[in-house]
Design a protein around this motif. Structure first.
Motif, PDB file in Angstrom:
ATOM      1  N   VAL A 410      58.236  26.525  15.763  1.00 30.11           N
ATOM      2  CA  VAL A 410      58.750  25.173  15.534  1.00 30.11           C
ATOM      3  C   VAL A 410      60.245  25.228  15.826  1.00 30.11           C
ATOM      4  N   TYR A 423      61.069  19.839   9.963  1.00 34.64           N
ATOM      5  CA  TYR A 423      60.646  21.032  10.711  1.00 34.64           C
ATOM      6  C   TYR A 423      59.936  22.033   9.786  1.00 34.64           C
ATOM      7  N   GLN A 424      60.500  22.179   8.572  1.00 37.34           N
ATOM      8  CA  GLN A 424      59.881  23.120   7.627  1.00 37.34           C
ATOM      9  C   GLN A 424      58.508  22.619   7.196  1.00 37.34           C
ATOM     10  N   THR A 427      55.992  23.410   9.850  1.00 33.69           N
ATOM     11  CA  THR A 427      55.670  24.845   9.828  1.00 33.69           C
ATOM     12  C   THR A 427      54.678  25.154   8.724  1.00 33.69           C
ATOM     13  N   GLN A 428      54.901  24.570   7.547  1.00 31.58           N
ATOM     14  CA  GLN A 428      54.012  24.830   6.415  1.00 31.58           C
ATOM     15  C   GLN A 428      52.628  24.227   6.650  1.00 31.58           C
ATOM     16  N   ARG A 431      50.774  26.677   8.827  1.00 28.43           N
ATOM     17  CA  ARG A 431      50.377  27.846   8.045  1.00 28.43           C
ATOM     18  C   ARG A 431      49.215  27.534   7.122  1.00 28.43           C
ATOM     19  N   ALA A 437      52.770  30.758  12.109  1.00 27.29           N
ATOM     20  CA  ALA A 437      53.846  29.876  12.571  1.00 27.29           C
ATOM     21  C   ALA A 437      55.168  30.278  11.953  1.00 27.29           C
ATOM     22  N   GLU A 438      56.245  29.991  12.659  1.00 25.63           N
ATOM     23  CA  GLU A 438      57.582  30.199  12.110  1.00 25.63           C
ATOM     24  C   GLU A 438      58.526  29.114  12.618  1.00 25.63           C
ATOM     25  N   MET A 439      59.517  28.796  11.810  1.00 30.25           N
ATOM     26  CA  MET A 439      60.562  27.863  12.192  1.00 30.25           C
ATOM     27  C   MET A 439      61.760  28.683  12.667  1.00 30.25           C
ATOM     28  N   CYS A 459      55.539  33.910  21.862  1.00 31.62           N
ATOM     29  CA  CYS A 459      54.969  32.751  21.163  1.00 31.62           C
ATOM     30  C   CYS A 459      54.081  31.960  22.115  1.00 31.62           C
TER      31      CYS A 459
END
Length: 533
Positions: A410, A423-424, A427-428, A431, A437-439, A459
């Protein structure tokens, strides 16, 4: 320049000798391998147990030297109560302590397994480390050799579960009572000379009967001229051992030289691999040498029973074989001993083709728990060298095949609190749906750095949402695998908007579903490419 003006010396980063850092690939490979081993052990009715890395040094038995600081062979420290503790040398001695300490609560027979690191305070060398992993299984409280036979069967099943096919391994079985009988027969009672004889016999696979005979006598000189001192036996003593060596048995590796009866459980076919079942011959050769001695006769009877159990259970000579030159090094073995050997060739550091060799073994150790109890407590078990077995599986291409998908990235287009929160949240959500996934956590202001990071990380997908997309409640989803194939590197945000290769717009609510769809398509493409390779 005075001391205050001197720059502080930079600390040198250095790995301690005999230790290694493990990469993500190696960790995953070990996890994959131990999961398969664990599954076999669980099917056999074994349960896990875990003991600490440290034990009181006297609990480790023979590894306690006569010195003020007991650190020969083990890493030791003195506790604040003046007692010495050591990092465990193996997993068996700690199990013996655990059983003795909890004897009244443990249900016998106690069937258990455990994996963990062990430590050797020895000089490191190529492939020889001071910390390595073992995976053990043990049965405590079962006096009959049926328990030993089952251990051998479980070793064979474990190797096959890991993808090692029949013909590439064999479990070799012997009995220390047979070897005790041999010492009685040749009238050797000195402990050091006994050890020299056993070491000579242990070289049978490496040097053959002629090499062993030299090592039983004055000694052996190798091709380089190096001389190994022998056991110093007289010729009459060596003459008693020669028939014993001749029955040590051919193995599956010798199949081109002999024809044998069909394997148990299936009819013979013209294209069957032919296996040499020399186990009974090995037992008869031992009987002719040590059968008159009490120890030797007891060992032979146990080997006969084990071999009958193997045959009845369908474990033929292509899996388990009797071999009376198997020694096993630890002194606490009291009955059957067994070793798992891999028979395929590998290339060593000198470029030479060699047989891979042993990846584990064990045996009966009826005296180990008894040290704590003052009463007999029978036990048997084996240990797998995890690192060594992992190397073997890599040689066979049996590890690292399970695919690890790198995380969906992300990206970060704006740094205000509200945008970061969105954005967070994305990402969550990924998941929570089971998607890795990662930001992006680096310098978000240089968007090209984010793309370079995604490329280096491997990625599969990038999620992009700038101010315009946020206003419309949508996200841009970039298939990086397809994009990499179709376009060159994109440096900045303007380039993204101009070249929307493998990129599509989706509503925020459809983000998870769309990412799953793209990941599934990528997996299908890889599978198709693999089948066409």
């Amino acid at each position: 320049m005075n001391d205050k003006q001197k720059k502080p010396q930079k600390l040198k980063a250095r790995l301690p000798r005999g230790f290694i850092d493990r990469s993500a690939a190696d960790i995953r490979a070990v996890n994959e391998m131990t999961a398969k081993i664990r599954e076999v052990y669980e099917h056999y009715g074994f349960d896990p147990v875990e003991t600490p890395l440290f034990e009181y040094t006297d609990a480790l038995g023979k590894f306690l030297p006569d010195s003020d600081r007991p650190n020969e062979g083990v890493f030791s420290l003195q506790d604040d109560d003046d007692q010495w503790m050591s990092l465990r040398y193996d997993l068996t001695a700690p199990l013996a302590r655990h059983v003795a300490e909890n004897f009244n609560e443990i249900q016998l027979p106690y069937r258990t397994y455990r994996a963990g690191y062990v430590f050797r305070n020895e000089k490191p060398g190529p492939g020889r480390f001071r910390q390595f992993m073992q995976f053990d299984a043990d049965t405590v409280g079962a006096p009959g050799v049926q328990a030993d036979a089952e251990m051998c069967m479980m070793m064979a099943d474990t190797l096959e579960a890991l993808g090692i096919k029949r013909g590439d391994y064999v479990i070799r079985v012997n009995n220390r009572k047979v070897l005790d009988g041999l010492m009685e027969k040749i009238e050797v009672s000195d402990p050091l000379q006994k050890l020299a004889v056993l070491r000579a016999l242990d070289k049978h696979d490496k040097f053959g009967a002629d090499g062993v005979i030299q090592l039983l006598g004055t000694g052996r000189k190798d091709e380089s001229g190096d001389f190994t001192k022998g056991a110093g036996l007289a010729q009459t003593q060596i003459g008693l051992i020669i028939p014993f060596l001749s029955g040590s048995g051919l193995t599956p590796a010798d199949q081109s030289r002999s024809r044998v009866r069909p394997l148990i459980g299936r009819p013979s076919k013209e294209d069957d691999i032919l296996w040499v079942d020399n186990s009974w011959n090995s037992i008869e050769a031992a009987r002719g040498t040590v059968g008159e001695t009490p120890s030797g006769n007891a060992g032979i009877e146990e080997l006969e029973l084990m071999l009958a159990l193997f045959e009845q259970a369908g474990y033929g000579p292509d899996r388990i074989a009797i071999n009376t030159t198997i020694i096993r090094g630890l002194e606490y073995y009291t009955g059957p001993v067994y070793e798992a050997e891999l028979l395929f060739d590998v290339t060593n550091e000198k470029g030479e083709k060699i047989v891979f060799g042993s990846v584990g073994g064990g045996g009966r150790y009826d005296g180990l728990v008894s040290r704590f109890m003052g009463q007999p407590v029978p036990a048997t078990g084996f240990s797998i060298g995890v690192s060594r077995l992992m190397t073997a599986l890599k040689n066979l291409g049996k590890l690292g095949q399970s695919e690890v998908i790198e995380p969906v990235l992300v990206t970060v287009m704006d740094g205000d609190v509200e945008s970061m929160g969105r954005y967070q949240r994305m990402t969550q959500e990924l998941r929570a749906a089971g998607i890795r996934a990662e930001m992006y956590q680096g310098n978000w202001k240089k968007f090209g750095n984010q793309l370079k990071y995604a490329d280096r990380r491997g990625c599969p997908i990038a999620i992009i949402q700038g101010g315009d997309e946020r206003a419309e409640g949508v996200v841009q989803i970039k298939d990086l695998i397809e994009g990499k194939r179709l376009s060159g590197e994109i440096e900045d945000n303007a380039s993204w908007r101009e070249a929307r290769v493998a990129q599509e717009t989706a509503a925020e609510a459809d983000l998870v579903a769309k990412v799953k769809e793209i990941l599934a398509a990528q997996t299908e493409d890889r599978a198709r490419a693999g089948s066409n390779a």
